[in-house]
Design a protein around this motif. Structure first.
Motif, short mmCIF file in Angstrom:
data_model
loop_
_atom_site.label_atom_id
_atom_site.label_comp_id
_atom_site.label_asym_id
_atom_site.label_seq_id
_atom_site.Cartn_x
_atom_site.Cartn_y
_atom_site.Cartn_z
N UNK A 155 -23.99 -44.45 -18.29
CA UNK A 155 -24.21 -43.37 -19.17
C UNK A 155 -23.91 -42.08 -18.28
N UNK A 156 -23.06 -41.07 -18.81
CA UNK A 156 -22.72 -39.77 -18.12
C UNK A 156 -22.93 -38.81 -19.15
N UNK A 157 -22.77 -37.67 -18.55
CA UNK A 157 -22.94 -36.19 -19.47
C UNK A 157 -21.53 -35.42 -19.40
N UNK A 158 -20.92 -35.11 -20.69
CA UNK A 158 -19.92 -34.61 -20.74
C UNK A 158 -20.10 -32.86 -20.42
N UNK A 159 -19.28 -32.51 -19.40
CA UNK A 159 -19.42 -31.11 -18.91
C UNK A 159 -18.24 -30.20 -19.41
N UNK A 160 -17.10 -30.93 -19.44
CA UNK A 160 -16.00 -30.15 -20.10
C UNK A 160 -14.81 -31.27 -20.49
N UNK A 161 -14.03 -30.75 -21.58
CA UNK A 161 -12.89 -31.59 -21.95
C UNK A 161 -11.57 -30.87 -21.91
N UNK A 162 -10.58 -31.32 -21.16
CA UNK A 162 -9.24 -30.42 -21.05
C UNK A 162 -8.24 -30.87 -22.24
N UNK A 163 -8.13 -30.43 -23.39
CA UNK A 163 -7.19 -30.86 -24.42
C UNK A 163 -5.78 -30.95 -23.86
N UNK A 164 -5.40 -30.09 -22.88
CA UNK A 164 -3.68 -30.48 -22.71
C UNK A 164 -3.75 -31.67 -21.56
N UNK A 165 -4.78 -31.65 -20.66
CA UNK A 165 -4.65 -32.97 -19.81
C UNK A 165 -5.11 -34.28 -20.56
#
Length: 267
Positions: A155-165
């Motif tokens: 279980x981890x927490x999402x900090x950021x999502x890079x749409x391009x990558x």
């Protein structure tokens, strides 16, 4: 092939047949005169001989005219047949081309639709991924190449999502119990992330039936393991009763209760 074209073809055929019959009649008369002249050549010197020769000449002229007409009608028939054959061939070719064009258009349309659907699906996935910021998710995290083949999920927490990558940046909030363990960040591709069902929206959660293998958070930990559903839930908000693989106690697998929002499909 139209009815008019067939009618014209039949008329020309009848005309050709009539010409041949007329020729045969004249040729028969010519043969009779020639036989008579051969059998009695002295007739040529008489007046009756002049009449026979004149008639013979006339018959030859008539046969020649009929022969010329026959050539003309035959040529016309050939022209009609060529036109009909060409017309039929052109129709077949046009039909073939038309079918081919329709097929190409349909394939292009399906291809365009597939690309649009695929693009729309990808955009939807990217939007959903971006909306996971701040949420806890299941992630397959490996520290080194040696463990790359291990199917370990946490279980981890999402900090950021890079749409391009198309890449998540996640935080392991509970890396371990030893003193040296610290929270670590990882960058992971979309294929190594599985969102959990919403705790406040049981209706949107998948419903796994008894016997189904799933991936679930082991009670009291932040690790996910393979398990099998053993209970039949009456409501989606009810906990699952699971048997975790390799969780044997006293020769049997204990049944453990796990909230629905900590159970995801087995990848």
């Amino acid at each position: 092939m139209s009815g008019i074209e067939i009618s014209e073809l039949l008329e020309k055929s009848k005309e050709l047949d009539s010409l041949k019959k007329q020729q045969e009649e004249y040729l028969q008369e010519i043969n009779k005169i020639q036989k008579k002249l051969l059998s009695t050549p002295e007739v040529v010197a008489e007046k009756s001989g002049d009449a026979m020769l004149t008639r013979l000449r006339t018959l030859y002229i008539l046969v020649k005219d009929l022969s010329d007409n026959e050539v003309s009608v035959s040529s016309a028939l050939i022209g009609h047949l060529d036109a009909l054959l060409q017309s039929g061939l052109s129709a077949a070719q046009r039909k073939k081309i038309e079918v081919s064009e329709q097929k190409k258009k349909r394939m292009k349309s399906e291809s365009d639709l597939s690309r649009l659907t695929s693009a729309a699906s990808m955009r939807s996935q990217l939007e959903q991924a971006a909306n996971l910021k701040g949420e806890q998710v299941a992630a397959r995290v490996t520290d080194d190449a040696e463990n790359a083949e291990k199917d370990e999920w946490f279980v981890v927490k999402v900090i950021h999502f890079d749409k391009d990558a198309k890449e998540f940046e996640v935080l392991d909030e509970e890396p371990g119990d030893d003193e040296e363990s610290v929270q670590r960040k990882y960058k992971l591709p979309m294929s190594r992330i599985i969102p959990f069902p919403k705790k406040n929206d049981p209706s949107g959660a998948p419903d796994f039936l008894p016997g189904r293998q799933v991936l679930a958070v082991y009670p009291g930990t932040t690790a996910l393991y393979k398990a099998t559903v053993v209970n039949h839930r009456k409501r989606k908000s009810e906990d699952y009763v699971l048997e975790f693989d390799d969780d044997e106690e006293d020769g049997s697998l204990p049944k453990r209760s796990v909230p629905f929002y900590k159970v995801v499909p087995l990848p």
